[in-house]
Scaffold this motif. Structure first.
Motif, PDB file in Angstrom:
ATOM      1  N   ILE A 146       1.011   3.317  10.964  1.00  0.00           N
ATOM      2  CA  ILE A 146       0.187   2.103  10.895  1.00  0.00           C
ATOM      3  C   ILE A 146      -1.138   2.422  10.221  1.00  0.00           C
ATOM      4  N   ALA A 147      -1.740   3.553  10.565  1.00  0.00           N
ATOM      5  CA  ALA A 147      -3.011   3.957   9.956  1.00  0.00           C
ATOM      6  C   ALA A 147      -2.860   4.123   8.446  1.00  0.00           C
ATOM      7  N   ALA A 169      -2.422   0.673   6.779  1.00  0.00           N
ATOM      8  CA  ALA A 169      -3.702  -0.042   6.763  1.00  0.00           C
ATOM      9  C   ALA A 169      -4.638   0.535   5.705  1.00  0.00           C
ATOM     10  N   GLU A 170      -4.667   1.853   5.586  1.00  0.00           N
ATOM     11  CA  GLU A 170      -5.530   2.489   4.589  1.00  0.00           C
ATOM     12  C   GLU A 170      -5.052   2.168   3.175  1.00  0.00           C
ATOM     13  N   VAL A 171      -3.757   2.146   2.953  1.00  0.00           N
ATOM     14  CA  VAL A 171      -3.209   1.828   1.633  1.00  0.00           C
ATOM     15  C   VAL A 171      -3.531   0.373   1.267  1.00  0.00           C
ATOM     16  N   ILE A 172      -3.412  -0.531   2.211  1.00  0.00           N
ATOM     17  CA  ILE A 172      -3.759  -1.932   1.957  1.00  0.00           C
ATOM     18  C   ILE A 172      -5.246  -2.046   1.619  1.00  0.00           C
ATOM     19  N   ALA A 173      -6.090  -1.371   2.390  1.00  0.00           N
ATOM     20  CA  ALA A 173      -7.530  -1.423   2.143  1.00  0.00           C
ATOM     21  C   ALA A 173      -7.878  -0.835   0.777  1.00  0.00           C
ATOM     22  N   THR A 174      -7.325   0.310   0.462  1.00  0.00           N
ATOM     23  CA  THR A 174      -7.619   0.955  -0.818  1.00  0.00           C
ATOM     24  C   THR A 174      -7.104   0.110  -1.973  1.00  0.00           C
ATOM     25  N   ALA A 179      -8.980  -0.700  10.880  1.00  0.00           N
ATOM     26  CA  ALA A 179      -7.686  -0.516  11.541  1.00  0.00           C
ATOM     27  C   ALA A 179      -7.144   0.886  11.286  1.00  0.00           C
ATOM     28  N   ALA A 180      -7.287   1.360  10.057  1.00  0.00           N
ATOM     29  CA  ALA A 180      -6.786   2.691   9.713  1.00  0.00           C
ATOM     30  C   ALA A 180      -7.446   3.761  10.568  1.00  0.00           C
TER      31      ALA A 180
END
Length: 110
Positions: A9-10, A13-18, A42-43
């Protein structure tokens, strides 16, 4: 096993944010900027849960390795960025390294 789910999940979330950073246009566009902020929050929250059971070095190796590959894939598929052979080979080596750590290292949480 739950800690590996939290790590997954982390990473997502990080991939979506980046991936949303480019669309935020230097944080001048509200919606993509909010996606970046919520995604990174979230990440890091789920990464913190992961670290209760998985050593930080292992968690970060998996996070970084999979994050690099996923971001490169999104850049290629969505943003039309090119990946040359050395880039593909390098990412394959990163994935292989993460696999070696998780399959053979005693440092990992198994």
């Amino acid at each position: 096993m739950k800690s590996w789910l939290f790590l997954g999940i982390a990473i997502v979330a990080e991939v979506i944010a980046t991936s949303s950073l480019k669309a935020s246009d230097g944080f001048t566009r509200l919606a993509p900027s909010l996606v970046v902020l919520v995604g990174y929050a979230a990440a890091f929250y789920f990464l913190s849960l992961t670290l209760k059971e998985i050593p930080v070095g292992i968690a970060y190796a998996v996070w970084a390795g999979l994050g690099i590959v996923l971001i490169a894939a999104i850049g290629w598929l969505v943003l039309g960025q090119r990946l040359d052979l050395p880039a593909v080979i390098g990412m394959a080596l990163i994935v292989a390294g993460v696999g070696v750590i998780n399959l053979f290292s005693r440092a990992g949480a198994h």
